[in-house]
Enzyme design. Structure first.
Site, mmCIF file in Angstrom:
data_model
loop_
_atom_site.group_PDB
_atom_site.id
_atom_site.type_symbol
_atom_site.label_atom_id
_atom_site.label_comp_id
_atom_site.label_asym_id
_atom_site.label_seq_id
_atom_site.Cartn_x
_atom_site.Cartn_y
_atom_site.Cartn_z
ATOM 1 N N LYS A 191 0.799 -1.228 0.000
ATOM 2 C CA LYS A 191 0.000 0.000 0.000
ATOM 3 C C LYS A 191 0.831 1.276 0.000
ATOM 4 C CE LYS A 191 -4.149 -1.783 0.042
ATOM 5 N NZ LYS A 191 -5.326 -1.341 -0.685
HETATM 6 C C1 LIG Z 1 -3.286 -6.901 3.797
HETATM 7 C C2 LIG Z 1 -3.989 -6.557 2.520
HETATM 8 N N1 LIG Z 1 -4.125 -7.483 1.598
HETATM 9 C C3 LIG Z 1 -4.770 -7.245 0.426
HETATM 10 C C4 LIG Z 1 -5.338 -6.040 0.151
HETATM 11 C C5 LIG Z 1 -6.108 -5.852 -1.143
HETATM 12 O O1 LIG Z 1 -5.497 -5.024 -2.094
HETATM 13 P P1 LIG Z 1 -6.343 -4.022 -2.945
HETATM 14 O O2 LIG Z 1 -6.961 -3.018 -2.011
HETATM 15 O O3 LIG Z 1 -5.378 -3.376 -3.869
HETATM 16 O O4 LIG Z 1 -7.419 -4.768 -3.677
HETATM 17 C C6 LIG Z 1 -5.234 -5.044 1.110
HETATM 18 C C7 LIG Z 1 -5.882 -3.756 0.902
HETATM 19 O O5 LIG Z 1 -6.490 -3.194 1.784
HETATM 20 C C8 LIG Z 1 -4.539 -5.301 2.318
HETATM 21 O O6 LIG Z 1 -4.410 -4.377 3.287
#
Ligand SMILES: Cc1ncc(COP(=O)(O)O)c(C=O)c1O
Length: 460
Positions: free
Chosen positions: A47
């Site tokens: 992120k």
């Molecule tokens: C630990 C974790 N895994 C996966 C994701 C999913 O990614 P995306 O928001 O890009 O779909 C997030 C997003 O909040 C996350 O914090």
């Protein structure tokens, strides 16, 4: 160049994360599964790519001004990215988190100097107490503030189109068939997927969703189902974020909490990979997807964040046990156990009822065993065990020349190999000798040491 090449802040080392191949946990499929370790980013998650882009674009557009406050409803990782960027650039931060988020994530954000507000998890997104609503309200009422809004701000998806996508393509020369990622805001799968499809028209983009979320059911049926709660953090939604572009996605796979957490633990113990639960979920999803394929594929899977955010949950044995996530090894069948111990493919060593105690001792010595059944008319009439003959021999109560019947004990039980290990455990606790029968043949004696070995191999 000298030190000039180091002339950047912590934000300058986001990205360029390694890709490695899984060696052990995906052996049940022929496909090759590669994982991209996003926890190698400086704040521990994918992120940061998103946070930096959202802030840069907001500054360019004049939406975020000097000394301003960044506000976000976040599952934690975006918060760390925003907090890191805010630290370097002198902004303040306020984060709103649902209460299912791990304490480590909350503590981590507070340590960055952020203000953290915790809201209830089990409320509808439009409820005034939901973390979306609270974040929005705060943004409207805080002067000189900017609402990062990762669900609806398209700079999220754009970050992956501009960084994650090109990076994966350059690292691999496009030598893979499938790209997979868990879907939360949808930014990762949609942005990365869109870039990869432009470069590799045949690549398949596959999302991983969790049971309880509304995304996969909608993708598959076009219907909006009722959301229900689950424990995994990061994947799955009860809303349709703008950053999720179903048009880029070729397929979606559903996974569950328990299998995701078990895989997250296995990734550490069998691969040395310390990722969070959504990484375990994505690997479970990749294995499931590989099983649907006729030909072996090369699959790249995103592991979004680090395991150290989950030490109180997934990596805590008590938490795993209390929530029923540990595999119950006693549910294994006895044949599973024998196979695991490489026992049971030979027939059982035994001796006839015409033999002497001396013959039994010779046999035990020859095969390195401590118990031997005595057979009379094709049936077991008793067991001679090393431990039980030793003392009477020393005390001359019996002699090596005596018939085996003198020392044979009837404290045994014959159990079919289809039975569950649980049944054997009970017998062993009753100090009985357990003899395993498979298709009418006696194949092995199971001892408590055998069971301890088995359980030791099965625990994480
Ligand atoms: C630990 C974790 N895994 C996966 C994701 C999913 O990614 P995306 O928001 O890009 O779909 C997030 C997003 O909040 C996350 O914090």
């Amino acid at each position: 160049m000298g030190m000039e090449k180091h002339n950047h802040s912590i934000l300058g080392i986001i990205g360029n994360t390694p890709i490695i191949k899984l060696q052990n946990v995906a052996r049940e499929v022929e496909s090759e599964i590669y994982v991209k370790l996003e926890y190698m980013n400086p704040g521990g998650s994918i992120k940061e790519r998103v946070a930096v882009n959202i802030i840069e674009k907001a500054v360019e557009r004049g939406e975020l001004k000097e000394g301003g406050t960044i506000i976000e409803g976040t599952s934690g990782n975006t918060g760390v990215g925003l907090a890191m960027s805010a630290a370097v650039n002198g902004y303040k931060t306020i984060f709103v988190l649902p209460d299912k988020q791990s304490q480590e994530k909350i503590d981590n954000l507070r340590a960055f100097g952020a203000k953290v507000i915790v809201t209830p998890t089990n409320v509808a997104p439009d409820d005034p107490k939901s973390y979306y609503s609270v974040a929005k309200r705060l943004a409207a009422s805080t002067p000189n503030s900017f609402y990062a809004n990762q669900y609806y701000n398209m700079d999220n998806q754009e970050a992956h189109y501009n960084s994650t996508g090109p990076e994966i393509f350059e690292q691999t020369d496009g030598d893979f068939d499938v790209f997979m990622a868990g879907v939360g805001t949808g930014g990762t799968i949609s942005g990365t997927g869109r870039y990869l499809k432009e470069k590799m028209p045949d690549v398949k983009i596959v999302g991983v969703d969790i049971e309880g979320s509304i995304l996969e059911p909608f993708f598959r049926t076009g219907k909006v189902v009722e959301a229900h709660s689950y424990v995994l953090e990061g994947i799955g939604e009860d809303i349709f974020p703008d950053n999720l572009d179903f048009g880029v996605i070729d397929d979606m796979v559903m996974i569950e909490d328990k299998e995701s957490f078990i895989m997250t633990r296995k990734l550490l113990t069998k691969e040395g990979i310390y990722c969070g639960g959504s990484g375990g979920a994505a690997v479970v999803g990749a294995i499931k997807y590989a099983k649907t394929q006729k030909e072996p594929k090369k699959i790249i899977v995103i592991l979004p964040d680090s395991g150290n955010r989950y030490t109180g949950k997934i990596f805590n044995d008590d938490w795993m046990r209390d929530n029923g996530y540990f595999d119950n090894s006693f549910n294994a069948s006895i044949s599973d156990v024998l196979e695991h111990l490489n026992k049971g493919d030979k027939s059982l060593i035994s001796l006839g009822d015409d033999k002497t105690i001396g013959d039994a001792v010779d046999l035990m010595k020859k095969y390195g065993i401590s118990q031997v059944p005595v057979i009379s008319n094709g049936e077991i009439m008793g067991i001679i065990s090393e431990a039980k003959v030793l003392r009477p021999l020393f005390e001359s109560q019996i002699s090596l020349r005596d018939n085996v019947a003198v020392a044979a004990e009837r404290n045994f039980e014959i159990i079919d190999s289809h039975e569950l290990l649980e049944k054997v455990a009970d017998k062993l606790l009753d100090q009985k000798t357990v003899i395993v029968k498979k298709d009418d043949n006696l194949v092995a004696i199971l001892t408590d040491i055998d069971i301890l070995h088995y359980l030791q191999c099965k625990t994480f």
